[in-house]
Design a protein around this motif. Structure first.
Motif: not given
Lengths: 83, 83, 83, 83, 83
Positions: A16, A37, A70, B1-3, B38, B51-54, B71, B74, C1
């Motif tokens: 994004i 990350v 985050d 961020m999570k993978i 997500a 890549i997931v931002v929380g 979640a 991004v 979520m």
């Protein structure tokens, strides 16, 4: 804040626009643990032990309240022995 | 961020209006791990590593500060080897 | 979520005024797992598999930015097979 | 809030400017557990058992809403027996 | 929100001014589990099973958006059987 070791840069071409061109780094709390990350705000390199801030503080730490992070690296630890 | 790896779209007809028509995706940090949901902000497909931002950053990343997400996807990772 | 199953309504007569009369539901991510409490914003019933949003997004999802929720049910999943 | 024991000061010379010169302390929820980092807002010393606040409250507890902390020490416990 | 049992009051004489004189309670999600600290907003006593809200909602639930809490007791459960 968490204590993590920087592993490498993460390449994500399709992202994004709000993420901009900030380096995204793969970090680990301990060897063999899960990889997450973090956005680099200090200029660190693979192998550094760093301080990673999470929660809503990660946004401001990335330099802008609306930055979608985050997990942001806010400091390099002078000396840390892996546990 | 999570993978995370994208598994599939989640169908939820009865949802609060604020969620809108954004695709909700089922993602997993690792095969056999727990499934979470997500919001997709990049346009990914099942099988992608993302890549997931929380935290509170997930709302703005979804495109609107009042969007009810914790979640948000991004970025798509160019290359990731499952661990 | 998170993806949770609704177990039952939680009765709490002595509560802070800000919680109002919204139904509080006991939910579980998986059978035998820990029980947590979520505010219902969609109108679900025991046995439903639902999407639960957390973090600061849970407040707005409950219909009001100052509502004291950290877990709000924002959608009912059309079909979900327990894992 | 978490109950943690203060282990030592963490030295991080290269840090983002927003962190200022506040002492950063290494804390542990229990002996042998993971080490995390907290900002000291009360003036504690190694060996103290302290109350650590997280989430967005950690920022304000550090004395300034824009301070980039996700873990701030807000009180010293008068007496605590390790478990 | 979490379901916790109130164990006892936590005495912390040396605390930041923002915490005020609100009672801080030691709570547990289950017997033998980790102890955490929550601010009491309903007036509960040791032995009560209570609803604890976290995240940024804990601040407003404590009665003031700038109160430094990440865990606030918002309701007493009428009947709860330990699991």
């Amino acid at each position: 804040m968490k204590i993590c070791k920087v592993e490498k840069t993460l390449v994500s071409t399709n992202r994004i626009r709000d993420l901009g061109h900030r380096p995204l780094l793969v970090v680990q709390e301990k060897a063999g643990g899960p990889r997450t990350v973090a956005v680099d705000a200090v200029g660190c390199v693979p192998g550094d032990w760093v301080i990673v801030v999470g929660s809503s503080a990660a946004r401001e730490a990335a330099g802008d309240k609306s930055y979608p992070s985050d997990a942001t690296i806010v400091g390099i630890i002078d000396y840390w022995e892996e546990q």
